[in-house]
Design an enzyme around this catalytic site. Structure first.
Site, PDB file in Angstrom:
ATOM      1  N   PRO A  20      -1.370   1.878  -5.924  1.00 36.55           N
ATOM      2  CA  PRO A  20      -0.318   1.050  -5.391  1.00 36.55           C
ATOM      3  C   PRO A  20       0.862   1.903  -5.109  1.00 36.55           C
ATOM      4  O   PRO A  20       1.013   2.576  -5.636  1.00 36.55           O
ATOM      5  CB  PRO A  20      -0.204  -0.034  -6.790  1.00 36.55           C
ATOM      6  CG  PRO A  20      -1.362   0.304  -7.588  1.00 36.55           C
ATOM      7  CD  PRO A  20      -1.844   1.634  -7.354  1.00 36.55           C
ATOM      8  N   LYS A  21       1.497   1.031  -4.236  1.00 31.63           N
ATOM      9  CA  LYS A  21       3.021   1.495  -3.888  1.00 31.63           C
ATOM     10  C   LYS A  21       3.869   0.653  -4.584  1.00 31.63           C
ATOM     11  O   LYS A  21       4.087  -0.383  -4.531  1.00 31.63           O
ATOM     12  CB  LYS A  21       3.195   1.475  -2.144  1.00 31.63           C
ATOM     13  CG  LYS A  21       4.581   1.975  -1.906  1.00 31.63           C
ATOM     14  CD  LYS A  21       4.834   1.974  -0.632  1.00 31.63           C
ATOM     15  CE  LYS A  21       6.055   2.608   0.111  1.00 31.63           C
ATOM     16  NZ  LYS A  21       7.262   2.098  -0.818  1.00 31.63           N
TER      17      LYS A  21
END
Length: 325
Positions: free
Chosen positions: A28-29
């Site tokens: 995930p960012k």
């Protein structure tokens, strides 16, 4: 006293889709502050992407790292802070304050956390940056066993592209970052790939700015209506590559009006400049559709991309609800 180790974060280049094939790792960012954390010589420092120290602003994270039994190490991760059930970029920004009393109060009320995704220096002093990501991940997992109850976490990840794509499609993340499992930690290089979640909104044009040293439009100022019927400034768009800017400028000049009736451009902000106030209001008649990647405090975090003009859309239909996550 010896200086703590220093490093430059490995960065990511933007892409429109996730890379495919074997050997990729997807994470995930996060919507936080990138942070390199170093411990050594009895000291701890938190280094921002800019190279500046964040240690003063996050004393609870410094204390957390000081409590880890290992004497020295280097980590790469993301500082996160919650506002209720969600992570909040604004809660992190509120920490960047000159008053120590306010910082201590916020640290107690809403403590920040550090989620990790890489290890640069091992606890035995070895430099891991030339090692492949897979090896660095294994050393990070071993390190967390030593860290114990330090409230450090490792970001989730997967080598399954389909699962990573579902994260993007689900709309719960800012984006996804892809890394090569066989790749070294390439300091300062855009060796990772990031794909942002893209959303669209129909916005009212409430004003415009001229291009620098020009008599034609440089950007359109975008607004959305709130429940009280006020038109609030939410951002701008400036992608006019295929648009006759002369004709657009003439059209805007033929639309004199009050523009925004709620929050306006160029308001009080630490980022405000003299140029921020140089804009011309127009009547709220023109509607455009734009794409954006993130919203912060009821505004587009970054500039948007102009997709099309919407003469079929009534301005009053363009409401703030479009920005709700």
């Amino acid at each position: 006293m010896n200086a703590l180790p220093r490093a430059t974060p490995m960065e990511a280049r933007t892409a429109v889709s996730l890379p495919s094939g074997s050997g990729w790792w997807y994470e995930p960012k996060w919507d936080g502050f990138r942070c390199l954390a170093f411990k050594g010589d009895g000291r701890v420092d938190l280094i921002a992407k800019s190279g500046k120290s964040l240690a003063r602003f996050f004393p609870e994270v410094v204390a957390m790292i000081e409590a880890i039994p290992a004497a020295a190490f280097g980590l790469d991760g993301e500082l996160l802070a919650r506002d209720g059930d969600a992570f909040s970029f604004e809660a992190l920004q509120a920490r960047l304050h000159p008053a120590d009393s306010r910082i201590r109060r916020l640290a107690a009320e809403s403590p920040a956390s550090l989620t990790l995704f890489d290890m640069l220096l091992d606890t035995d002093g070895s430099d891991l940056r030339a090692a492949p990501l897979g090896h660095r991940q294994a050393r990070l997992a071993a390190f967390l066993e030593v860290a114990g109850e330090a409230c450090l976490t490792v970001t989730p990840g997967t080598n399954d592209r389909t699962l990573a794509q579902s994260w993007l499609d689900g709309g719960l993340l800012e984006g996804v970052v892809a890394k090569r499992l066989d790749g070294p930690y390439a300091e300062g290089e855009r060796a990772m790939v990031k794909v942002r979640r893209t959303r669209t909104a129909d916005c009212v044009v409430g004003g415009y700015r001229l291009a620098k040293d020009s008599s034609v439009v440089g950007s359109l100022l975008l607004g959305l209506y709130d429940d009280e019927g006020r038109l609030n400034h939410v951002g701008f768009t400036s992608g006019f590559a295929r648009i006759d800017r002369g004709a657009l400028t003439a059209q805007l000049r033929a639309m004199p009006g009050l523009g925004f009736t709620g929050r306006s451009p160029g308001g009080q902000s630490r980022w405000a400049t003299e140029r921020s106030a140089e804009w011309t209001p127009v009547a709220p008649e023109m509607v455009v559709e734009v794409s954006f990647d993130h919203v912060s405090d009821g505004r587009f975090r970054h500039g948007t991309r102009l997709l099309r003009f919407r003469p079929d859309k009534a301005p009053h239909q363009c409401r703030m609800e479009q920005l709700d996550a």
